[in-house]
Design a protein around this motif. Structure first.
Motif: not given
Length: 122
Positions: A13-40
């Motif tokens: 989850a940490t790896s997925r969220a980091a890649v998503q936030i770093a490369t395409k955060f503007h496409e789906a910020p809620l989804a990527y922040l939820l992935s980061a929350l899941a990682a934490v």
């Protein structure tokens, strides 16, 4: 074994969220922040489940409970309103992208914590 599975999910989850936030955060910020929350939450659960003591038991209980609520809430929203999540999160579709392990894992964690409650309270 439970701690190892949580550790794997924390890493995934940490790896997925980091890649998503770093490369395409503007496409789906809620989804990527939820992935980061899941990682934490997976990281906190991993550490708490690996440690002994009543404080760690309580932290594990809270993190597994929040995880289960998150999977149920995000899973339900993603099924009934797919447009709300234009890209998948760890918890989308109740964790279908991860073979539904995100749905089952907190339940197993909560059962394990219930079983060990008597041991930690002594």
């Amino acid at each position: 074994m439970l701690v190892a599975v949580y550790a794997i999910f924390a890493l995934a989850a940490t790896s997925r969220a980091a890649v998503q936030i770093a490369t395409k955060f503007h496409e789906a910020p809620l989804a990527y922040l939820l992935s980061a929350l899941a990682a934490v939450i997976y990281i906190v659960a991993t550490v708490a489940l690996a440690r002994k003591g009543s404080t760690s038991w309580t932290v594990a209980l809270v993190s597994c409970s929040v995880e289960l609520l998150g999977v149920l809430a995000v899973g339900t929203l993603s099924v009934f309103d797919p447009a709300a999540f234009p890209d998948a999160t760890v918890w989308s579709g109740y964790g279908e992208g991860y073979l539904f392990i995100p749905l089952v894992l907190p339940v197993i964690g909560l059962f394990w914590l219930r079983r060990t409650a008597r041991v930690t309270s002594d």
